[in-house]
Structures are given as C-alpha cells and as structure tokens.
Design an enzyme around this catalytic site. Structure first.
Site, PDB file in Angstrom:
ATOM      1  N   ARG A  47     -34.893  16.495  61.409  1.00  0.00           N
ATOM      2  CA  ARG A  47     -35.379  16.516  60.026  1.00  0.00           C
ATOM      3  C   ARG A  47     -36.907  16.618  60.006  1.00  0.00           C
ATOM      4  O   ARG A  47     -37.488  17.164  59.073  1.00  0.00           O
ATOM      5  CB  ARG A  47     -34.921  15.279  59.244  1.00  0.00           C
ATOM      6  CG  ARG A  47     -35.570  15.162  57.848  1.00  0.00           C
ATOM      7  CD  ARG A  47     -34.754  14.325  56.871  1.00  0.00           C
ATOM      8  NE  ARG A  47     -34.435  13.016  57.386  1.00  0.00           N
ATOM      9  CZ  ARG A  47     -35.303  11.971  57.419  1.00  0.00           C
ATOM     10  NH1 ARG A  47     -36.521  12.096  56.959  1.00  0.00           N
ATOM     11  NH2 ARG A  47     -34.920  10.814  57.913  1.00  0.00           N
ATOM     12  N   TYR A 100     -41.460  33.835  39.187  1.00  0.00           N
ATOM     13  CA  TYR A 100     -40.078  33.907  39.650  1.00  0.00           C
ATOM     14  C   TYR A 100     -39.209  33.003  38.758  1.00  0.00           C
ATOM     15  O   TYR A 100     -39.633  31.895  38.396  1.00  0.00           O
ATOM     16  CB  TYR A 100     -40.026  33.452  41.113  1.00  0.00           C
ATOM     17  CG  TYR A 100     -38.632  33.326  41.650  1.00  0.00           C
ATOM     18  CD1 TYR A 100     -37.868  34.465  41.926  1.00  0.00           C
ATOM     19  CD2 TYR A 100     -38.048  32.089  41.860  1.00  0.00           C
ATOM     20  CE1 TYR A 100     -36.581  34.351  42.406  1.00  0.00           C
ATOM     21  CE2 TYR A 100     -36.755  31.968  42.347  1.00  0.00           C
ATOM     22  CZ  TYR A 100     -36.028  33.107  42.614  1.00  0.00           C
ATOM     23  OH  TYR A 100     -34.755  32.989  43.086  1.00  0.00           O
ATOM     24  N   ASP A 172     -47.408  31.762  45.876  1.00  0.00           N
ATOM     25  CA  ASP A 172     -46.123  32.257  46.367  1.00  0.00           C
ATOM     26  C   ASP A 172     -46.349  33.689  46.847  1.00  0.00           C
ATOM     27  O   ASP A 172     -46.611  34.592  46.050  1.00  0.00           O
ATOM     28  CB  ASP A 172     -45.083  32.194  45.229  1.00  0.00           C
ATOM     29  CG  ASP A 172     -43.689  32.574  45.693  1.00  0.00           C
ATOM     30  OD1 ASP A 172     -43.560  33.375  46.644  1.00  0.00           O
ATOM     31  OD2 ASP A 172     -42.708  32.097  45.082  1.00  0.00           O
ATOM     32  N   LYS A 197     -36.081  36.265  51.837  1.00  0.00           N
ATOM     33  CA  LYS A 197     -36.389  37.637  51.428  1.00  0.00           C
ATOM     34  C   LYS A 197     -36.931  38.455  52.607  1.00  0.00           C
ATOM     35  O   LYS A 197     -36.249  38.615  53.586  1.00  0.00           O
ATOM     36  CB  LYS A 197     -37.346  37.595  50.243  1.00  0.00           C
ATOM     37  CG  LYS A 197     -36.964  36.558  49.170  1.00  0.00           C
ATOM     38  CD  LYS A 197     -35.674  36.878  48.440  1.00  0.00           C
ATOM     39  CE  LYS A 197     -35.191  35.734  47.570  1.00  0.00           C
ATOM     40  NZ  LYS A 197     -36.146  35.203  46.623  1.00  0.00           N
TER      41      LYS A 197
HETATM   42  C1  LIG Z   1     -36.272  34.012  45.881  1.00  0.00           C
HETATM   43  C2  LIG Z   1     -37.615  33.516  45.505  1.00  0.00           C
HETATM   44  C3  LIG Z   1     -37.891  32.148  45.431  1.00  0.00           C
HETATM   45  C4  LIG Z   1     -36.838  31.100  45.675  1.00  0.00           C
HETATM   46  O1  LIG Z   1     -36.392  31.160  46.987  1.00  0.00           O
HETATM   47  P1  LIG Z   1     -34.904  30.681  47.450  1.00  0.00           P
HETATM   48  O2  LIG Z   1     -34.932  30.968  48.916  1.00  0.00           O
HETATM   49  O3  LIG Z   1     -33.925  31.481  46.674  1.00  0.00           O
HETATM   50  O4  LIG Z   1     -34.834  29.229  47.122  1.00  0.00           O
HETATM   51  C5  LIG Z   1     -39.167  31.758  45.100  1.00  0.00           C
HETATM   52  N1  LIG Z   1     -40.136  32.662  44.821  1.00  0.00           N
HETATM   53  C6  LIG Z   1     -39.903  33.982  44.876  1.00  0.00           C
HETATM   54  C7  LIG Z   1     -41.007  34.930  44.561  1.00  0.00           C
HETATM   55  C8  LIG Z   1     -38.638  34.462  45.217  1.00  0.00           C
HETATM   56  O5  LIG Z   1     -38.405  35.783  45.260  1.00  0.00           O
END
Ligand SMILES: *Cc1c(COP(=O)(O)O)cnc(C)c1O
Length: 380
Positions: A47, A100, A172, A197
């Site tokens: 963890r 997002y 992000d 992604k």
């Molecule tokens: C998909 C996404 C998230 C969230 O990520 P998860 O892996 O689905 O929890 C956050 N920010 C952006 C820009 C995303 O495309």
C-alpha cells in the site's frame, strides 16, 4: 522507454518484474521502522509502494521532471489524493471552467461536502484568476488540454499568477502527456494523470498518478496517500509501464492522425465546426502553437444535422468504436449530447461548448486513410 528498476545482483531482467506481494520481510526491526516512515526507504508494504509500482513512479516522475510520484488506483483517486492531501475545510480553490466530467462532478458534490469552495475561471485568463482570489484560496486547478473542445490552458501565465499569489497549482496533464507538455517546466507544483489513457495506451487498465515538483511536498502528499489508501496494484502498474515504453511513438501517430482528420473534416460540407487547436478558427490556436508541439488525439466536431445526425454518425462508423475513455490504440467516438452530457439542457450544453450535433473523437493509431475512409462513409 528505459524504465528504472530495483537492482538485482549481477544482472537485471529485460522487463520490469511484477512483484505480486502485499509485503516484505526484514531481519532488522530498525530497518523495518525506517522503511515505514519514508517514501524512498526500503520496500515494506505494497500500500505504501512496491518495486513494480516504484518503477512506474520513477519513470513518470523522470518524464515530468518531478521530485517524486505517487501511483494510484485511478485518475480520480490521484486527483482526490492530491486535493484532500493539500486542502482542509474552509479552503477555496480556483479551477478552470472546462474540466473533465468526473473532476467537475467531484468539485461540485464531494468537495462541497468537505467544506471546500470552488470558483471557475477560463484556463487562459491570469487576470480572472487574480480577481477570483480570496484570503482562503489555496490552490489553482488546470488541465493542459480540455475535453471535448481541446482548449489549451495558459500554463506559464496561470502558474506564474498562482505562485505570485502564494497558491499551489495542480495540472491534469492526461490529454497532453509529458511528450507534448511538462507542466512543472511552466511552474506547476503538481501534475496529475489518468494513466488509464495515453500513458498505458491499450485500453486494458485503470490507473492514476500524481507527480510532485518539490521533495518536501512529495513527502507530505505520500504520507497522506498511504493513509487514504489509494494505491496502485502491481499488475496494473506493470501494464502502465509496458505501455509507457511506446508512448513517444504512439503520441506522434495520435497527433498526426488527429491533424489529418481535423483538416479533412474542416473541409467537409456536413461539418459546421472542428474544435482542434491546430486550426486558425480555434480559440486556443495562438496559445497552442506557442506551448505545444502537438495536440494529442482528442477533439470534437459539429454536424450540420444536429442531434439526429450525431446519433446516425455513431451508428454508421465501422472501424471507430462507440465507447467512453480515450488514449488507446483504437479510435473511439462519442455523442456527448445523448451520452456523457445527456442530463444537460440545450442551453447548458451550449455553455460547455457542446452542440446537439457535436461528436467527440479520440483518434487512435490506425492508418490515416483507413480512418478517413470510415469517417467519410459515416458522414455520407
Ligand atoms: C479519464 C480522466 C480522468 C479520470 O481518470 P480515471 O482513470 O477514469 O479515474 C481525469 N482527468 C482526465 C483528463 C481524464 O481524461
């Protein structure tokens, strides 16, 4: 593509091993005690971190230019670990308007329950950021490239304004990846990713990661992260590491394919607008050219036939797949008005830059002619 690894005597495995273990044993209780108190000490419990997870953390921290990284179970858990770790009840944060969907929902529902208030400003307007600042403001939250209209944030301007005001900036960077942008170079304090992604790139894992620029701040967030328990699983981390090795090649193809499609779509009579920053008509055209060598694979376009045309387009594609998410090798399409944003009224959709006939496309790495053949037959 050369992923850092824990050393093994005399040789090392070609690929990062999966350390499928919950914990580690010690012969000396003093060493064990040391391991429990530091993110960079010996491995003790998965963890906290784990050799496979650590390889991922070191690799992405290196790409982004951070002091350290924390891998988590999802992108949302990375975002929440950072925000809950840095904020307390009564604090205020300033977030860019185009966010997002999951982040936007979390900021309006979960953050409010913890007494954290939010003001939204455009991501490219440092003057609006300065005007929104309150005595209790702690943090600025941005996205390098937004969904689905691909607005580009003014990271140098916004991060400089944040620093001037004594605020932390969190970016992000999921849509850009460190191949196109390294927010820490523009003054960001923390970078978050959904590794689900582009970083993993094959639509086979859910994961997240936070990179922290400052070593002291990294230790603080790490301590909070192990209490929150948002850890990454070793096998999930291994899948992301595996994907990372081809990130540079994949991003080149995503960017090139998106440019090819966006340019051809802009010239098609059934399309009324293309929201891709490389086109002079896009609001981020100038900023995008200045900040980014490419714009990734996600953009949107508007169909002249409105909602009905959008729905028909989704049913007509043969190669592209109707699916959520993005960043995998295959091209995905989505109709925000009838799926992800279906609860919004036409006015609310318009306020988000989404029309009834808007199609979001997450361009994959297929041959560009195969992609255009599919998109043009669907338009026909
Ligand atoms: C998909 C996404 C998230 C969230 O990520 P998860 O892996 O689905 O929890 C956050 N920010 C952006 C820009 C995303 O495309």
């Amino acid at each position: 593509m050369h992923i850092p690894q824990a050393p093994v005597d005399g040789s090392r495995p070609m690929t990062v091993p999966i350390y499928q273990t919950s914990g580690f044993s010690f012969s000396d209780p003093a060493v064990m005690a040391e391991a429990m108190g530091s993110p960079t000490g010996p491995f003790v419990y998965s963890r906290y971190t784990n050799p496979t997870v650590r390889s991922l953390e070191l690799a992405v921290s290196g790409l982004e230019g951070g002091a350290g990284a924390i891998a988590t179970g999802s992108g949302m858990s990375a975002i929440n670990t950072v925000l809950l770790g840095l904020l307390r009840p009564g604090d205020h944060l300033i977030a860019q308007r185009a966010l997002y969907g999951g982040t936007s929902a979390m900021l309006s529902e979960l953050a409010a329950r913890f007494g954290i208030s939010v003001t939204h400003v455009p991501g490219d307007d440092p003057a609006a950021l300065r005007a929104a600042r309150r005595p209790e403001t702690r943090l600025v939250y941005l996205e390098t490239i937004s969904n689905p209209t691909a607005l580009v944030a003014d990271l140098p301007g916004m991060c400089a304004a944040a620093r001037e005001l004594g605020l932390l900036s969190v970016v992000d960077n999921t849509f850009a990846t460190p191949m196109l942008c390294r927010p820490i170079e523009h003054g960001a304090d923390v970078v978050v990713h959904s590794t689900t992604k582009y970083l993993s790139g094959h639509s086979d894992v859910v994961g997240g990661l936070a990179v922290i620029a400052d070593a002291g701040l990294y230790e603080r967030v790490w301590h909070f992260a192990i209490e929150l328990g948002a850890s990454a699983d070793p096998f999930a981390a291994w899948l992301v590491v595996r994907g990372l090795q081809t990130l540079a090649l994949r991003m080149e193809r995503h960017c090139a394919n998106a440019e090819y499609l966006a340019t051809r779509l802009a010239a098609h009579p059934a399309v009324t607008a293309v929201h891709w920053p490389g086109l002079a008509s896009h609001p981020s055209y100038e900023l995008g050219r200045k900040l980014l060598p490419g714009f990734g694979g996600v953009f949107s376009f508007d169909l002249a036939g409105g909602r009905a045309a959008g729905e028909r387009f989704m049913k007509a594609v043969r190669l592209a797949v109707l699916a959520p998410s993005l960043g995998g090798v295959e091209t995905l399409v989505m109709h925000p008005a009838t799926t992800s944003h279906r609860s919004l009224t036409a006015e609310e959709l318009a306020a988000n830059g989404i029309g009834e006939g808007t199609v979001r496309i997450a361009v994959g790495i297929e041959h560009p002619e195969d992609l255009w053949a599919d998109v043009s037959q669907a338009l026909a």
